[in-house]
Design a protein around this motif. Structure first.
Motif, PDB file in Angstrom:
ATOM      1  N   ILE A  27     -48.110  64.604  29.874  1.00 44.08           N
ATOM      2  CA  ILE A  27     -47.354  65.936  29.215  1.00 44.08           C
ATOM      3  C   ILE A  27     -47.597  66.949  31.001  1.00 44.08           C
ATOM      4  CG2 ILE A  27     -48.728  66.629  27.392  1.00 44.08           C
ATOM      5  CD1 ILE A  27     -50.719  68.323  28.510  1.00 44.08           C
ATOM      6  N   SER A  28     -46.383  67.930  30.739  1.00 48.71           N
ATOM      7  CA  SER A  28     -46.368  68.157  31.953  1.00 48.71           C
ATOM      8  C   SER A  28     -46.679  69.818  32.176  1.00 48.71           C
ATOM      9  CB  SER A  28     -44.512  68.464  32.118  1.00 48.71           C
ATOM     10  OG  SER A  28     -44.214  69.445  30.769  1.00 48.71           O
ATOM     11  N   LEU A  29     -47.075  69.969  33.272  1.00 53.69           N
ATOM     12  CA  LEU A  29     -47.228  71.520  33.422  1.00 53.69           C
ATOM     13  C   LEU A  29     -47.131  72.686  32.822  1.00 53.69           C
ATOM     14  CD1 LEU A  29     -50.043  72.731  35.389  1.00 53.69           C
ATOM     15  CD2 LEU A  29     -47.997  73.203  37.097  1.00 53.69           C
ATOM     16  N   LYS A  30     -45.691  72.735  32.012  1.00 52.03           N
ATOM     17  CA  LYS A  30     -45.031  73.257  31.695  1.00 52.03           C
ATOM     18  C   LYS A  30     -45.344  72.641  30.676  1.00 52.03           C
ATOM     19  CE  LYS A  30     -39.908  74.691  31.037  1.00 52.03           C
ATOM     20  NZ  LYS A  30     -38.967  74.638  30.685  1.00 52.03           N
ATOM     21  N   GLY A  31     -45.358  72.208  29.495  1.00 55.13           N
ATOM     22  CA  GLY A  31     -46.018  72.141  28.774  1.00 55.13           C
ATOM     23  C   GLY A  31     -47.160  72.153  28.371  1.00 55.13           C
ATOM     24  N   TYR A  32     -47.859  72.182  29.687  1.00 57.51           N
ATOM     25  CA  TYR A  32     -49.295  72.863  28.758  1.00 57.51           C
ATOM     26  C   TYR A  32     -49.313  74.233  29.172  1.00 57.51           C
ATOM     27  CZ  TYR A  32     -54.276  74.833  30.305  1.00 57.51           C
ATOM     28  OH  TYR A  32     -55.193  75.875  30.202  1.00 57.51           O
ATOM     29  N   CYS A  33     -48.909  74.791  29.605  1.00 55.28           N
ATOM     30  CA  CYS A  33     -48.389  75.716  29.892  1.00 55.28           C
ATOM     31  C   CYS A  33     -48.024  77.052  28.790  1.00 55.28           C
ATOM     32  CB  CYS A  33     -47.746  76.932  31.179  1.00 55.28           C
ATOM     33  SG  CYS A  33     -48.684  76.390  32.498  1.00 55.28           S
ATOM     34  N   ALA A  34     -46.558  76.313  27.823  1.00 54.78           N
ATOM     35  CA  ALA A  34     -46.156  76.526  26.588  1.00 54.78           C
ATOM     36  C   ALA A  34     -46.791  76.338  25.342  1.00 54.78           C
ATOM     37  CB  ALA A  34     -44.996  75.647  26.631  1.00 54.78           C
ATOM     38  N   PRO A  73     -53.419  84.274  33.922  1.00 45.86           N
ATOM     39  CA  PRO A  73     -51.821  83.983  34.465  1.00 45.86           C
ATOM     40  C   PRO A  73     -51.292  84.393  33.160  1.00 45.86           C
ATOM     41  CG  PRO A  73     -52.937  83.350  36.535  1.00 45.86           C
ATOM     42  CD  PRO A  73     -53.813  83.512  35.125  1.00 45.86           C
ATOM     43  N   LEU A  74     -51.733  82.740  32.683  1.00 48.44           N
ATOM     44  CA  LEU A  74     -50.739  82.517  31.459  1.00 48.44           C
ATOM     45  C   LEU A  74     -50.968  83.545  30.485  1.00 48.44           C
ATOM     46  CD1 LEU A  74     -51.756  78.928  31.423  1.00 48.44           C
ATOM     47  CD2 LEU A  74     -50.023  79.290  31.510  1.00 48.44           C
ATOM     48  N   TYR A  75     -52.128  84.153  30.160  1.00 47.45           N
ATOM     49  CA  TYR A  75     -52.502  85.181  29.329  1.00 47.45           C
ATOM     50  C   TYR A  75     -51.900  85.880  29.371  1.00 47.45           C
ATOM     51  CZ  TYR A  75     -55.125  89.105  26.447  1.00 47.45           C
ATOM     52  OH  TYR A  75     -56.003  90.015  25.787  1.00 47.45           O
TER      53      TYR A  75
END
Length: 424
Positions: free
Chosen positions: A276-283, A382-384
């Protein structure tokens, strides 16, 4: 002008009270983390043999396994196969797919031919009862299920062959209305997938086990749930929950409010991650928070204070004022302990997973684990904050906007909200 002694005393009192609150909260989180660790070690290291699996066909409670499908998930054939090989005397499998062109149909057809002795069928076509595509996909399967006990099992998870038997054992306990399984991740194929695995198999698993162990409120993820259709029908049936994106939590609360408690069996719902991509994880993490913030608001607001970085800073600052300890020294000890605690739970869950025996799945090497663990912990806050600031989520190639009542609306290509269809 001399300073007011009473004002200084009040400030000192407030500071002391706040410091004690920080220390109490920190040690509460330590106890909760250790409790989650204890449950993980005791439950998943030693799985009991199911009693229900030894019953005859006429004695056993029938179970309808519903597996909603869309597209070909990683390890889909192995995931679906795990339903066919359940060691249980009386069950059916209903596969639900919305489109006749869905590529998952070919895999389902092949498995139904291979396991022709197993009672299974495929339903093509959905019913638009709300915004939730999973519910729309399952409505016909739910309506036509032969048995009262329904096991909703996502297509991207694999389960052990004794999972159904152990789950029915738990559901037969008086007062139990829902049985669910710990979701864990296996087979990460790159760095971002390793971060996702670490999240699910450490912090999330630890808190999920601890909260359900305390058992003061409903806390359910919908990867793998068993409940009685007769119980859900008392509050309107499955289609009532089509307007919610996080239907799993809402269904759990609806059963809980009937006085029906929840149980977890000694089984995991294993999801193979692949790359998976880092962007996908963050999403994914943003979607998780945005779905929950209107449904379990209090728990979502508290979430940052349960994470290792914020919780450690709180403990370090509070301990500095109460015990005179070094802030840096306290935090270093805290983070080391937190890491070791997570590492032990992670290795236990991965080694005990059904995919571990199927595909020789091994835990990450210690350096890979450390890299992914630090990344997950540092990204958590940050993600939260990013997630709490927005309302838009993406799910199965469709974008939605979350609404404060826990429902959602789809967003079309012009970024305009589309009102959900709420009738069948």
């Amino acid at each position: 002008m001399e300073p007011d002694p009473s004002s200084s005393s009040t400030s000192s009192t407030i500071l002391n009270v706040l410091s004690y609150i920080l220390v109490v909260w920190y040690f509460f989180m330590v106890v909760l983390s250790l409790f989650g660790q204890y449950i993980g070690q005791s439950r998943y290291r030693h799985k009991p043999k199911p009693v229900s699996s030894k019953l005859t066909f006429s004695e056993a409670q029938g179970v309808s396994i519903i597996r909603p499908l869309k597209g070909v998930d990683l390890e889909l054939e192995a995931n679906l196969r795990s339903s066919f090989v359940q060691k249980y005397p009386k069950f059916e499998i209903i596969f639900s797919v919305a489109s006749p062109e869905d590529p998952a149909i070919e895999i389902v057809d092949a498995l139904m031919k291979e396991f022709h002795q197993v009672d299974s069928r495929l339903i093509i076509g959905d019913h638009q009862v709300g915004i939730n595509p999973k519910i729309n996909n399952m409505v016909e399967s739910y309506r036509t299920a032969k048995y009262d006990i329904v096991w909703v099992l996502d297509s991207n998870v694999h389960v052990d062959m004794d999972t159904l038997g152990r789950s029915v054992d738990q559901l037969m306990i008086p007062g139990i209305g829902l049985v669910h399984h710990l979701p864990i991740a296996v087979q990460p194929a790159n760095y971002a997938a390793e971060i996702e695995q670490i999240f699910l198999d450490t912090n999330h698993a630890k808190m999920y086990l601890a909260i359900n162990g305390v058992g003061i409120a409903s806390c359910v993820m919908g990867k793998s749930n068993l409940y009685r259709r007769s119980d859900l029908d008392k509050v309107g049936g499955l289609e009532k929950f089509g307007k919610y994106m996080a239907e799993d939590n809402i269904i759990g609360e609806a059963l809980w409010h009937q006085g029906l408690r929840h149980r977890m069996s000694a089984d995991t719902a294993c999801q193979a991650l692949g790359p998976i991509s880092l962007k996908g994880y963050c999403a994914r993490r943003a979607r998780w928070v945005r779905l929950r913030k209107y449904i379990v608001t209090a728990a979502t607001l508290v979430e940052p204070f349960t994470e290792s970085v914020v919780c450690g800073i709180m403990g370090a600052v509070g301990s500095r004022h109460v015990f005179g300890t070094s802030i840096l020294g306290f935090f270093c000890v805290h983070w080391t302990w937190w890491f070791i605690n997570d590492c032990f739970l992670y290795r236990t869950l991965v080694r005990s997973s059904s995919l571990h025996t199927l595909n020789a799945q091994k835990p990450l090497r210690i350096l890979n684990f450390l890299r992914a663990w630090i990344s997950r912990e540092v990204l958590a806050l940050p993600l939260y904050l990013y997630a709490m600031a927005g309302t838009k989520i993406s799910w199965r190639d469709q974008e939605y906007r979350c609404i404060s009542d826990g429902t959602a609306v789809a967003i079309n290509d012009k970024n305009e909200a589309v009102e959900p269809l709420l009738t069948s």
